[in-house]
Design an enzyme around this catalytic site. Structure first.
Site, short mmCIF file in Angstrom:
data_model
loop_
_atom_site.label_atom_id
_atom_site.label_comp_id
_atom_site.label_asym_id
_atom_site.label_seq_id
_atom_site.Cartn_x
_atom_site.Cartn_y
_atom_site.Cartn_z
N GLU A 245 0.84 -1.19 0.00
CA GLU A 245 0.00 0.00 0.00
C GLU A 245 0.88 1.24 0.00
O GLU A 245 1.80 1.36 0.82
CB GLU A 245 -0.92 0.01 1.21
CG GLU A 245 -1.89 -1.16 1.25
CD GLU A 245 -2.80 -1.10 2.46
OE1 GLU A 245 -3.91 -0.53 2.35
OE2 GLU A 245 -2.39 -1.61 3.51
N ARG A 269 10.17 1.93 9.85
CA ARG A 269 9.88 1.18 11.08
C ARG A 269 9.29 -0.18 10.71
O ARG A 269 8.81 -0.38 9.59
CB ARG A 269 8.91 1.94 11.98
CG ARG A 269 7.54 2.16 11.36
CD ARG A 269 6.57 2.73 12.38
NE ARG A 269 5.28 3.06 11.80
CZ ARG A 269 4.28 2.19 11.63
NH1 ARG A 269 4.44 0.92 11.99
NH2 ARG A 269 3.13 2.58 11.10
#
Length: 301
Positions: A245, A269
């Site tokens: 995405e 992250r």
């Protein structure tokens, strides 16, 4: 017409491959010959492994062809890799796949290259075969960065750890994916961060699950746009299917159905599960802010 032939998988067309190809192109131009790259599909490790295991490429064949030709190769020939091919002696391989088709004046390979049954066709043996068959064998020393050789295996490991910036150093470019934007479940839009759900055009290595700062552009666009990308299963919503995405920052249009290219700039992250939607939104806000800080507002270097 005579040829200079570079042989290898060339998966990734990384800096080490580029060094081999540059030598092959240089020799070809010096000798008024064509530069042919001889590669294989599928990967030999897939065929020769005791247990069949599919291996997604770093560069699918169309991309590999495009990149090699942009670097000066006149032709990419892809041999189907089979157990029969692997069982040939080096002499048989050279006669059938090189001499009969390409009339080589030079064979350019990495210094650790070997072909044929039991990988017996190493550089010394190929040199003896070449002397008998009228071509030179040119071994190219392995390229090392940070104390280790630049290899496709090393790049795969870096991508598998999410270390996309380190992989880019070995590739000589950012690692990228391309796909079609397909309809998703619109969760990102309800959270204030609409995302383009990417279905890859071709099977290709995808970096580790996590959040990345990336550059993105749709088909027909010249300029790249900063974007935050999620690779993973969306654990906050109980997802089980791996999705790609892309939230293109400051983009207002509809990308559905269009082709989108993505180049990975930096790891931000790991993917993680949030207890509340509010916590997820706060993390997404920070992801976008961090992407802006890392990539700025201009174009990629």
């Amino acid at each position: 017409m005579s040829t200079t032939v570079a042989v290898g998988m060339f998966d990734g067309v990384h800096l080490g491959h580029q060094r081999i190809l540059a030598r092959a192109v240089s020799i070809a131009r010096e000798r008024n010959a064509r530069c042919v790259v001889l590669s294989f599909d599928p990967h030999p490790d897939v065929v020769l492994s005791p247990r069949f295991a599919a291996m997604a490429p770093l560069t699918p064949l169309p991309e590999k062809r495009e990149r090699l030709e942009s670097l000066g190769a006149d032709e990419l020939e892809v041999l189907p890799f089979t157990r029969e091919l692997a069982s040939l002696t080096p002499e048989q391989f050279v006669e059938r796949s090189l001499v009969a088709h390409h009339q080589p004046v030079a064979l350019v390979v990495g210094e650790d290259f070997a072909l044929g049954r039991g990988r017996a066709g190493n550089v010394p043996r190929l040199t003896r075969i070449g002397a008998a068959r009228g071509f030179e064998v040119v071994p190219v020393p392995l390229l090392e960065l940070d104390g280790a050789p630049v290899t496709s295996t090393r790049i795969r490991a870096l991508l598998g750890a999410g270390r996309v910036a380190d992989a880019a150093r070995l590739l000589g470019r950012r690692y990228g994916l391309a796909g079609t934007v397909v309809r998703g479940d619109a969760i990102g839009r309800t959270l204030g961060f609409p995302t383009a759900n990417l279905r890859l055009h071709e099977e290709k290595v995808v970096p580790a699950d996590g959040i990345y700062a990336v550059w993105a552009r749709s088909a027909g666009e010249r300029d790249w746009r900063a974007a935050a990308m999620s690779v993973g299963v969306r654990p906050t919503f109980g997802g089980q299917v791996r999705t790609l995405e892309v939230h293109v920052i400051d983009w207002q249009g509809d990308l559905l159905g269009s082709s989108l290219e993505v180049e990975f700039a930096e790891w931000l992250r790991p993917e993680r599960r949030f207890e509340t939607r509010e916590a997820l939104v706060a993390a997404m806000e920070e992801d976008v802010a961090e992407t802006r800080r890392r990539l700025g507002s201009g174009q990629p270097a």
